[in-house]
Design an enzyme around this catalytic site. Structure first.
Site, mmCIF file in Angstrom:
data_model
loop_
_atom_site.group_PDB
_atom_site.id
_atom_site.type_symbol
_atom_site.label_atom_id
_atom_site.label_comp_id
_atom_site.label_asym_id
_atom_site.label_seq_id
_atom_site.Cartn_x
_atom_site.Cartn_y
_atom_site.Cartn_z
ATOM 1 N N HIS A 123 -4.027 9.091 -41.831
ATOM 2 C CA HIS A 123 -5.492 9.147 -41.920
ATOM 3 C C HIS A 123 -5.952 10.540 -41.476
ATOM 4 O O HIS A 123 -5.290 11.184 -40.655
ATOM 5 C CB HIS A 123 -6.039 8.082 -40.970
ATOM 6 C CG HIS A 123 -7.505 7.847 -41.047
ATOM 7 N ND1 HIS A 123 -8.412 8.650 -40.429
ATOM 8 C CD2 HIS A 123 -8.213 6.881 -41.674
ATOM 9 C CE1 HIS A 123 -9.634 8.189 -40.667
ATOM 10 N NE2 HIS A 123 -9.544 7.111 -41.415
ATOM 11 N N ASP A 199 -0.689 6.083 -33.930
ATOM 12 C CA ASP A 199 -2.043 5.733 -34.343
ATOM 13 C C ASP A 199 -2.025 4.230 -34.615
ATOM 14 O O ASP A 199 -1.463 3.772 -35.614
ATOM 15 C CB ASP A 199 -2.401 6.546 -35.604
ATOM 16 C CG ASP A 199 -3.718 6.111 -36.219
ATOM 17 O OD1 ASP A 199 -4.280 5.076 -35.810
ATOM 18 O OD2 ASP A 199 -4.188 6.803 -37.140
ATOM 19 N N GLN A 202 -4.690 0.462 -37.328
ATOM 20 C CA GLN A 202 -4.482 -0.683 -38.234
ATOM 21 C C GLN A 202 -3.402 -1.625 -37.703
ATOM 22 O O GLN A 202 -3.035 -2.573 -38.398
ATOM 23 C CB GLN A 202 -4.064 -0.177 -39.633
ATOM 24 C CG GLN A 202 -5.058 0.730 -40.300
ATOM 25 C CD GLN A 202 -6.356 0.008 -40.681
ATOM 26 O OE1 GLN A 202 -6.446 -1.224 -40.696
ATOM 27 N NE2 GLN A 202 -7.387 0.777 -40.980
ATOM 28 N N LYS A 225 -12.345 -2.383 -35.366
ATOM 29 C CA LYS A 225 -11.424 -2.943 -36.364
ATOM 30 C C LYS A 225 -10.763 -4.205 -35.842
ATOM 31 O O LYS A 225 -9.871 -4.753 -36.484
ATOM 32 C CB LYS A 225 -10.362 -1.908 -36.734
ATOM 33 C CG LYS A 225 -10.922 -0.695 -37.495
ATOM 34 C CD LYS A 225 -9.821 0.247 -37.874
ATOM 35 C CE LYS A 225 -10.308 1.622 -38.266
ATOM 36 N NZ LYS A 225 -10.862 1.678 -39.600
ATOM 37 N N CYS A 363 -9.586 8.011 -46.749
ATOM 38 C CA CYS A 363 -9.410 9.019 -45.694
ATOM 39 C C CYS A 363 -7.978 9.520 -45.550
ATOM 40 O O CYS A 363 -7.656 10.218 -44.592
ATOM 41 C CB CYS A 363 -9.880 8.535 -44.315
ATOM 42 S SG CYS A 363 -11.641 8.330 -44.228
#
Ligand code: PMP
Length: 408
Positions: A123, A199, A202, A225, A363
């Protein structure tokens, strides 16, 4: 296992019979942001309606209460991740968490010739901060090669060398939804002497995570999220790393003292990284969100999403009208194109049937080169997504044929 129909009753956005373009709303953009359950909204309201005060500031009960609530939220997040309270830094979200490590660690320790290892599937928020740090320090950006869109241990081994100082990759990719083998990666990265930032934007909302077991150095994620509020997120960092780094933001709330001669002393982590008035309502909401998800069970959420994904793939394939880019990704993300329909047109078509899907490059602007397509449609599921909603998606995709007929 939980019942997604029952779960929908916890979400005002889902139980009030909302429509879009005259159709029942089918929300399939959960990788972008998720709906919030009552408990999260109520927790935030409690702060605004009944418990408003700044934290770390006053010597009266309301203020002590805010301090206590913040530390209780820190503890809830630490428990959710299998971490220690002092390793949890509240930030505005994943983007700020990654920038904090890039500027706080990268800028301090990277030298010309050092390498920062990423993947092309990252991203923007896990690429651009590193580009900037490379520019400022003279370090170089390198990429782990993808194998059919996936990050592999072999790819990592090939890319690591004595110059690699930081590896930063997504646990779950936001376009294809592949799950990186982060535990094995952490071992190899540490053997080579580099640090590992994951990261988790998600991943944390969808998988059971044990930060100690994964053994990553940093883990960044966002509340919004995972059923939590916008504007609040977390940086988990191993305490020794949090101690070594410099703050990215400085000011009130993070210092012990500062003097006229321009010297200052910071509080120890995590407060060292929490300058300024915190998003206190967001912290209340995040605590409620992690407790809510834990009460449903992260393994149950993952199993539900994987079963929806299998169903969606089966049904979409039956239409013979789609190219699917991530059939084997074990997560609740389906990335596809309708034959002959540009992704953004497809998303507009889906909107006309009440279906919210993301389209474009999501993104991750370097990845399309790898996929051989300029843009894709992404349907992403969560604990409240139902098979009926996937049926609605499939029916609308079939209407893509009518859409083509209208033009050709
Ligand atoms: N990384 C990944 C993998 C993401 O999916 C996102 C959000 N789309 C981000 C980083 C940025 O998250 P935020 O905008 O909440 O900071």
């Amino acid at each position: 296992m939980f019942d997604p129909i029952q779960v929908r009753q916890d979400f005002p956005m889902l139980r009030q019979g909302k429509t879009m373009q005259g159709h029942p709303l089918v929300y399939l953009d959960n990788a972008s942001t998720t709906f919030k359950p009552d408990c999260v909204i109520e927790a935030m309201n409690r702060y605004y309606m009944d418990e408003t005060s700044n934290s770390h500031r006053g010597d009266y009960d309301l203020c002590y209460n805010a301090d206590r609530r913040i530390e209780s939220a820190r503890h809830a997040v630490a428990e959710f991740l299998g971490a220690e309270d002092k390793e949890i830094v509240f930030t505005a979200g994943t983007t700020e968490s990654i920038n904090l490590v890039a500027y706080g660690y990268g800028l301090k320790f990277l030298k010309p010739g050092d390498e920062i290892l990423l993947s092309v599937a990252e991203h923007a928020s896990n690429m651009m901060p590193w580009f900037r740090i490379a520019e400022l320090t003279g370090a170089r950006i390198a990429y782990i090669p993808l194998e059919d869109g996936k990050i592999t241990v072999e790819g990592l081994r090939k890319s690591l060398n004595e110059k690699t100082k930081i590896v930063a990759i997504a646990y779950v990719g936001n376009v294809l939804g592949y799950v990186a083998p982060v535990k094995e990666m952490a071992k190899i990265i540490h053997e080579s002497g580099a640090l590992f930032l994951v990261d988790g934007a998600q991943a944390v909302p969808h998988l059971a995570i044990d930060a100690k077991d994964l053994d990553c150095d940093f883990l960044a994620f966002s509340g919004h999220k995972m059923c939590g509020p916008t504007g609040i997120g977390v940086l988990y960092g191993k305490y020794e790393n949090l101690c070594k780094m410099d703050p990215f933001l400085t000011g009130g709330g993070m210092n012990v003292k500062f003097s006229k001669d321009a010297t200052s002393v910071c509080l120890p982590p995590p407060m060292k990284y929490e300058a300024g008035t915190l998003n206190i309502a967001g912290i209340y909401g995040l605590e409620a969100a992690v407790k809510y998800l834990a009460s449903i069970g992260m393994d149950n959420i993952r199993a539900h999403e994987e079963s929806l994904k299998r169903y969606a793939i089966e049904e979409l394939k039956k239409t013979n009208m789609v190219t699917i880019y991530n059939e084997d990704a074990p997560s609740g993300i389906v990335t596809f194109n309708i034959h002959g329909v540009f992704a953004q047109d497809a998303a507009t078509l889906l909107n006309s049937k009440g279906i919210a899907c993301r389209s474009g490059q999501h993104c991750a602007k370097v990845l399309p080169e790898e996929l051989g397509t300029v843009a894709t449609v992404r349907a992403s599921f969560y604990l409240y997504t139902t098979k009926g909603e996937i049926d609605a998606l499939v029916e609308a995709v079939k209407k893509g044929g009518d859409f083509l007929d209208a033009y050709f």
